[in-house]
Structures are given as C-alpha cells and as structure tokens.
Design an enzyme around this catalytic site. Structure first.
Site, PDB file in Angstrom:
ATOM      1  N   GLY A 290     -17.171 -16.459 -23.554  1.00 37.75           N
ATOM      2  CA  GLY A 290     -16.406 -16.664 -24.775  1.00 37.75           C
ATOM      3  C   GLY A 290     -16.770 -15.715 -25.895  1.00 37.75           C
ATOM      4  N   ALA A 365     -23.707 -11.666 -19.847  1.00 37.06           N
ATOM      5  CA  ALA A 365     -23.488 -11.248 -21.235  1.00 37.06           C
ATOM      6  C   ALA A 365     -23.952 -12.297 -22.231  1.00 37.06           C
ATOM      7  CB  ALA A 365     -22.000 -10.951 -21.460  1.00 37.06           C
ATOM      8  N   SER A 408     -27.348  -5.385 -22.079  1.00 38.62           N
ATOM      9  CA  SER A 408     -28.452  -5.216 -23.023  1.00 38.62           C
ATOM     10  C   SER A 408     -27.972  -4.441 -24.248  1.00 38.62           C
ATOM     11  CB  SER A 408     -29.625  -4.507 -22.346  1.00 38.62           C
ATOM     12  OG  SER A 408     -30.778  -4.543 -23.174  1.00 38.62           O
ATOM     13  N   LYS A 411     -30.958  -1.881 -29.293  1.00 38.51           N
ATOM     14  CA  LYS A 411     -32.037  -2.454 -30.104  1.00 38.51           C
ATOM     15  C   LYS A 411     -33.254  -2.837 -29.261  1.00 38.51           C
ATOM     16  CE  LYS A 411     -29.004  -4.106 -33.778  1.00 38.51           C
ATOM     17  NZ  LYS A 411     -27.846  -3.333 -33.308  1.00 38.51           N
ATOM     18  N   VAL A 450     -20.959  -2.694 -31.123  1.00 39.79           N
ATOM     19  CA  VAL A 450     -19.582  -2.787 -30.639  1.00 39.79           C
ATOM     20  C   VAL A 450     -18.642  -3.005 -31.820  1.00 39.79           C
ATOM     21  CG1 VAL A 450     -17.986  -4.039 -29.147  1.00 39.79           C
ATOM     22  CG2 VAL A 450     -20.354  -3.687 -28.423  1.00 39.79           C
TER      23      VAL A 450
END
Length: 625
Positions: A290, A365, A408, A411, A450
């Site tokens: 989600g 994810a 991943s 960071k 992103v």
C-alpha cells in the site's frame, strides 16, 4: 475497421476516392434523367444516354486528378474544399452540354444542367458522411488514449481538429471554467466542469489532459498545470508559438507536465524484455503493497502478466486503496489478486501467505522510512526494518521461494540516522542469508529519494506553496539523488531479473539535485515567484530552518567504489563488505534484548557497533523535534 482504414496507403485512399467520384458521376447523370422525364422515363432513354454518361465519366478521371479533389483528406474536408467540387461540377456540366451538341447525342439539353448541381450535392454528402463515419469509428477505438481538452476556446477547437487526425489520442470532452459553456457542445464535443473531469479520471474515462488556453499569462498557466497534476492523470501543455509554427501539427509538440520535470535529468529507460519474462506466469508477493513504491510495484507487475499477485500490508486503508485501484485491471487480465493484512514481523502470518499462495518471488518494500519519525521512535523503527526483513527473508528461504528482493535506500550508505542504519542492517541480514541459501536468490536494490512519494520533499513543498509559504529547507547546500516512482519500481523488477544472489543494485542517477534549486523550480512551476532580498515583492519565501538530527548534506549510493556492470548500462552491481553468520546472530539477539528492555540507547549502540559510518547521537526528544 478504423485501424484498417487509417493503415491504407495514401495512393490507395486516393484511388478509392477517385472511384467513388466516378460512380457519383454515373449516379448523378441517371438521377438527372429521372428528374427530367419523371415517371415517363423509359429503358430506351437510359440506353440512349449511355454514350454521354460513359464519355463524361472517362473525361472526369483526368479532370478530378487535375483538380486534385481525390487528394483531400476526409478528416480535413472543410468549406474551402467544396470549391474544388463546385469547379468539377461546373466543368462536367459544360463538357456534357458540348458533347451532346457536337456528337448530336439523343436526349434533352437540360439533362446536363440538372446533372451538375446533383453531382455537387452528392459529392459533398459523400465526403461529409465518410468523415462522420471516421469520427464515429475513431471514438469507438479503445486503443487510443482518451483525452480531455482544457479550454473550449479557439485554441481548444483547433487542437480538437488536430487530435481527430491523431491515431494515438481520442478526444472525449472539453473542460472549461466558464459555466455558460457547461452542458453545451463545441465542434461535436461536450463541454463540462472540472468536477466532471475529476470523476472521469477516477473512472479511467480520461487518461490525459491537454491544456489549451491562451499563453498571455504564464503564471495562470503554471497554476492550471499544478492543479491539474493533482488529478492523477497525465497533463500536457501546448508549446510556445515558435515551436508551434515549426511543427507539422499541434500534437507533434505537446509536452507533458509531471513531477518528472523536477528531476534535473532525463528519465532512465528501464523498459527491457527481461522484466516481463521474469514475472510472467509467476506468483509475486509484495510487502508494503500500500506504500508509494509498493503500490507502483504492484501496478507494474500487473503489466508483466503474472499468474497471481499477493499484496501484503499492515495498513487496512492503504491495502484497500491499492486493491480498489487494481482489481478491475487484474480481472480484465485474468490475474488473481490477493490482499492480505498483516505485519512483516509476524512469522506465522508471513508463512501462511507464502504457503497458501505458493509464492515464487517476494519484493520486500515494507519499512518505516521517514527519517525524523524513526529517529524519535528508534526501537519500533529498527525492529520493523531489521527484524521484519529477517522474518520475511527467513520465511522465503524456508519455503524455497525462487527470488527475494529487498527495497533499500541510499541512506543506508554511511548513515547518520537511525532509519538509514536500520536499512543497512537489513541489507546485512539478507546478505548473510544468501551465503547459506541453496535455492532462494537474495538481492537488494538501493536508490535515492522518490519523487512524489509519501514523506518526500515534493508533497511537503507543494503543501507549503499552496498555503502561501514559506517553503522550509534544512540547509541551502543539501543535495539529494532523485528518481521517479516508475523508475524506482522498474529498478526493483530489473533487480529480480538480473539477480545472481547477494547483489546490491544501484541506478546511475546522474548528478545529485540541490534541494534549494528544486524548491525554486516548484515555486515557479506553481506560477509564483521566490521572495528574497533580490526580489522582496515575490510570492513565496524559502526559509532555512537547520539540519534535522541525523540528516546529511550529501547522500551516497555506494559504500566503496567496487562495482560490476549488468546487462543494463545504467544499473550497477555493488560489491560490499558482509558480516559473518555469528555476527548477524549476535545482532538479532542483542536487538531482541534491547527491544524487550525498551532501551533506546542499547538499540543505537548496536547500530554504532555494526553499521559502518554510523555514529551514536545523543539527541534529546526536544532536539529531535
């Protein structure tokens, strides 16, 4: 039928029109005879007129070719083109009258005078009917992108005429802010309000909006662009005047307006056949389905024709939304769609989902990713990101899953915050499992920020701009690597295709983007101006508020410089240090003890001891906030 007709070569279309016009000559002459003699016309009279009809028809062929009336595109047939038909009708009338007298053919001399107007009328009607049929068939062509034109003025009408000749887009509606135009029809297309547009986009009846308004005010144009971009569909804008006059058609220069234009680089082409081959006919499990990246992963996986897609998330609302978005598409493609609520830290729930769905590939994810929140909630954040990864990866290995891909972040490279350090520990856990895996191939994908994802600077800046500012920035020299959601998801899918086991994949994203430049571009894209000492009358101020705890000025994608190529020139395979099985076991044991003791300092000490580049920060809650 429509695709067949438009696929015909230009000479073939011209020959068909020439043949139709010749048949119309014969038909018009016969009708003229019938009108002249009425019900008293006999077969003998028709036979007597056949020589004249035949000669006039033969002469019509070179006449039509000379006047080029068969070279007019049906989609372009307009009033000025009727002139050519009128010239042809008058010319044939004169030719018929002269031939009748010179050759002393039988029949009244008034027949050619009746023939001319009849031919002109059927000539025009035939083209108008053919044009109407083409428009009708084009409207039923579901392969073309349904388009809404924003602006029902002169520019919009001109754009509509161009789009009707475009084989990729199908105009379906005009959108205009003028309420007097609503529920009216302009050039055969209905006009509606923005609310109607929102409904049509939600129902997938409009996939693209083209802004067709006057370029008198760039600020108003940018405002429209920003508002339309929130609808969840593609937004295109007409080009500048110079681009327009140098283009063949308006549609040649339509330009999309999306968050991609904030990248500062061209998007990386990640469309490769390996992706579809790797996921077609397989059962794929996406954890964190989600979330921003997880939901895009699900959308792209559907395009690979899997046998089954399993969406796993702990958020009921997020899972409901992605299921609602994809259910109809999955049913249409014959893909089984399964939604499963649960936590990645719950081994029994993960085992059950993998076993019941017979999973082949897992894309992991699920993670807590917001740096300030994880910094304040380090125990829960590290437990979810590290132990959650270990639980899903262990379950994948136990079930003999073919591939496991960890999502991943950059960071994780020499992290200065808890979130990045937790993701690096998750990478180390996965790398360790690969050393003992006989069947499952474990790999990781590491990428930058992103664009447009939840928690990224784009939605934050947008919200601040809409509120009138200021746009808050932690440091004027802070740089970040950016990629689009589609790039991020595609990179994950490609990692699964290229995986050999233990890989860390990164995308060559060019140069890092300076965040203050990004903020300026967003303000200008909104049709506003930056307010600073050089422009005190500007609209939005950019305010520097100071670095947050754990925040770095520059992010990195690699711990070292040792990389290997992959089949895609923009994707690299990093070779990085690993920890031993004993060290990983000690980390997980110490983390379990620290979590049960509710000790933030112990959790941070684990990160400092085992994550390269991380340093323990003694931040109070007030400092973090």
């Amino acid at each position: 039928m429509y695709n067949y007709l438009i696929a015909l070569s230009r000479p073939a279309k011209q020959r068909i029109l020439l043949l139709i016009d010749c048949l119309l000559v014969v038909l018009s002459m016969l009708v003229a005879l019938s009108l002249r003699f009425g019900r008293d016309v006999s077969v003998e009279q028709y036979q007597a007129a056949l020589p004249l009809i035949a000669i006039v028809t033969l002469i019509a062929v070179p006449l039509f070719a000379t006047l080029r009336i068969n070279r007019i595109k049906l989609s372009d047939f307009e009033v000025q083109d009727i002139t050519r038909g009128a010239v042809a009708a008058v010319s044939l009338t004169i030719i018929a009258m002269v031939l009748g007298n010179v050759l002393t053919l039988q029949g009244p001399s008034s027949v050619p005078l009746i023939f001319g107007p009849i031919f002109l009328m059927v000539h025009i009607m035939a083209r108008l009917m053919a044009r109407a049929c083409l428009l009708y068939l084009s409207g039923r062509d579901n392969s073309r992108i349904p388009v809404a034109i924003f602006g029902a003025g002169t520019i919009g009408v001109q754009l509509l005429a161009s789009l009707r000749r475009n084989y990729d887009m199908r105009p379906v509606i005009f959108i205009d802010d003028n309420p007097t135009l609503h529920n009216m029809t302009v050039s055969g297309l209905p006009v509606a309000s923005r609310q109607k547009l929102k409904t049509m986009v939600e129902r997938k009846k409009v996939e693209r909006v083209i802004l067709a308004i006057s370029s008198e005010s760039d600020e108003i144009r940018r405002q429209y662009i920003e508002e339309l971009s929130t609808l969840g569909c593609e937004v295109y804008t007409l080009p500048s005047f110079n681009e327009l006059i140098n283009a063949k058609t308006i549609t040649d220069t339509l330009r999309p307006v999306t968050a991609d234009m904030l990248l500062g680089r061209d998007k990386v082409n990640l469309e490769t056949p390996e992706v579809v081959r790797s996921y077609a006919g397989r059962t794929v499990l996406v954890t964190g389905a989600g979330g921003s990246v997880g939901s895009e992963l699900c959308r792209q996986i559907l395009g690979c024709n899997p046998h089954r897609l399993v969406m796993f998330d702990h958020s009921e609302f997020a899972l409901y939304n992605i299921d609602n978005d994809l259910r109809a598409h999955a049913d249409a493609q014959g893909v089984e769609l399964i939604t499963s609520l649960g936590s990645v830290c719950d081994r029994s729930a993960v085992d059950r989902v993998i076993k019941e769905s017979d999973v082949d590939i897992i894309l992991h994810a699920a993670a807590y990713k917001h740096v300030p929140l994880v910094e304040r909630n380090e125990i829960v954040g590290v437990w979810n990101n590290v132990v959650g990864t270990q639980v899903v990866a262990d379950a994948a290995q136990a079930a003999g899953v073919e591939r496991f891909i960890l999502v991943s972040t950059d960071k994780a490279v020499r992290p200065t915050n808890v979130m990045g350090a937790s993701k690096r520990l998750a990478e180390l856990v996965v790398q360790d499992l690969q050393t003992r895996s006989e069947k499952t191939r474990f790999s990781m994908v590491r990428f930058g920020n992103v664009l447009g994802s939840s928690g990224s600077v784009i939605p934050l800046f947008h919200k601040q701009i809409m509120a009138g500012g200021p746009v808050t920035l932690t440091h004027n020299k802070i740089n970040r690597y950016f990629m689009t959601i589609s790039e991020a998801a595609r990179l994950v899918l490609l990692a699964g295709a290229y995986s050999k086991g233990g890989d860390v994949f990164v995308l060559d994203m060019g140069k890092a983007v300076n965040i203050i430049d990004l903020a300026r571009r967003m303000i200008e894209l909104s049709g506003l101006k930056v307010r600073n000492e050089h422009n005190p009358d500007g609209d939005i101020e950019i305010k520097i508020v100071g670095l947050r705890p754990g925040e770095k000025l520059f992010e990195e994608l690699l711990i070292g410089d040792n990389t290997l190529p992959t089949p895609h020139r923009k994707i690299l395979r990093a070779q990085e240090s690993k920890l031993s099985q004993i060290e990983i076991a000690r980390i997980l044991k110490d983390l379990d003890i620290a979590t049960k003791a509710n000790s933030s300092s112990a959790v941070r000490k684990i990160l400092e001891d085992y994550v390269e580049g991380y340093h323990l920060q003694h931040n109070t809650l007030e400092q973090v906030q």
